[in-house]
Enzyme design. Structure first.
Site, PDB file in Angstrom:
ATOM      1  N   LYS A   1      -0.496  -6.688  -2.174  1.00 15.05           N
ATOM      2  CA  LYS A   1      -0.442  -5.559  -1.243  1.00 15.05           C
ATOM      3  C   LYS A   1      -1.673  -4.670  -1.450  1.00 15.05           C
ATOM      4  O   LYS A   1      -2.364  -4.761  -2.457  1.00 15.05           O
ATOM      5  CB  LYS A   1       0.825  -4.719  -1.471  1.00 15.05           C
ATOM      6  CG  LYS A   1       2.123  -5.404  -1.108  1.00 15.05           C
ATOM      7  CD  LYS A   1       2.291  -5.581   0.382  1.00 15.05           C
ATOM      8  CE  LYS A   1       3.626  -6.218   0.712  1.00 15.05           C
ATOM      9  NZ  LYS A   1       3.732  -7.605   0.247  1.00 15.05           N
TER      10      LYS A   1
ATOM     11  N   SER B   1       2.272 -11.265   4.941  1.00 14.67           N
ATOM     12  CA  SER B   1       2.318  -9.806   5.038  1.00 14.67           C
ATOM     13  C   SER B   1       0.931  -9.180   4.972  1.00 14.67           C
ATOM     14  O   SER B   1       0.765  -8.020   5.348  1.00 14.67           O
ATOM     15  CB  SER B   1       3.198  -9.221   3.934  1.00 14.67           C
ATOM     16  OG  SER B   1       2.542  -9.248   2.692  1.00 14.67           O
TER      17      SER B   1
END
Length: 205
Positions: free
Chosen positions: A163, A126
């Site tokens: 993230k 991701s």
């Protein structure tokens, strides 16, 4: 059952190291309890026994001020030269990180070892837009200040993910850099804790 180097035990080890340096002698269990803000010394005693089983701390039985950080424990805290690899974290949807001490690794000049620095193995893609790929080693500074735009290891309802930390009018947002993944919106019902800021990434070939 094998002992694990959990976050709580890392905190006890870190406090033991810092108080010993501050006092010039090993601290008492009560001093460790006060340093960590815990209600009871029982959790301290349990953590120290676990750290002893991992050869990260040691003591002289029967003495109240004998607990010390071992050479392996100093390495686990980044003192000196090596950084603890604490397990895996998924760079995709949040997933629990295995916090067992897998190994002590050389940061290869990427960043100076120091207390509070640890390493996690990334799973998932991701964050591929930022060059963080599956199986990379992410070096994380648990003591660094985190600002909007930083890449962090975040614990969302107890589950870990890598993230980019952003904020907008609706509050914190954990943003992937791969468009195949959706942002994670942090709401008032979400328990969010930042484990640290990613300060370097290493890829083993």
């Amino acid at each position: 059952m094998a002992q694990r180097l959990t976050n709580a035990r890392v905190r006890v080890l870190d406090a033991l190291w810092e108080l010993t340096a501050e006092l010039g002698m090993p601290p008492t269990l009560r001093q460790l309890q006060q340093q960590l803000g815990l209600r009871s010394v029982n959790a301290i005693s349990e953590a120290l026994r676990a750290l002893k089983g991992l050869d990260l701390a040691d003591n002289a039985p029967g003495r109240s001020r004998s607990w010390r950080v071992t050479p392996r424990g100093r390495a686990a805290l980044g003192q000196p030269g090596l950084v603890p690899l604490l397990g895996r974290v998924r760079a995709g949807v949040p997933a629990l990180s295995d916090e067992s001490l897998e190994e002590l690794i050389d940061p290869l000049g990427l960043i100076p070892p120091k207390p509070g620095l640890f390493c996690l193995r990334v799973r998932g893609d991701s964050m591929s837009g930022d060059g963080i790929m599956d199986n990379d080693l992410a070096f994380v500074d648990s003591r660094a200040e985190v600002h909007p735009g930083d890449i962090v290891v975040a614990l969302v309802d107890g589950e870990a993910t890598v993230k980019r930390m952003l904020e907008d009018g609706d509050g914190p947002l954990l943003m992937p850099s791969n468009p195949d993944y959706q942002p994670i919106r942090i709401t008032t019902a979400t328990e969010l804790r930042i484990a640290g800021r990613v300060v370097a990434v290493h890829r083993r070939l």
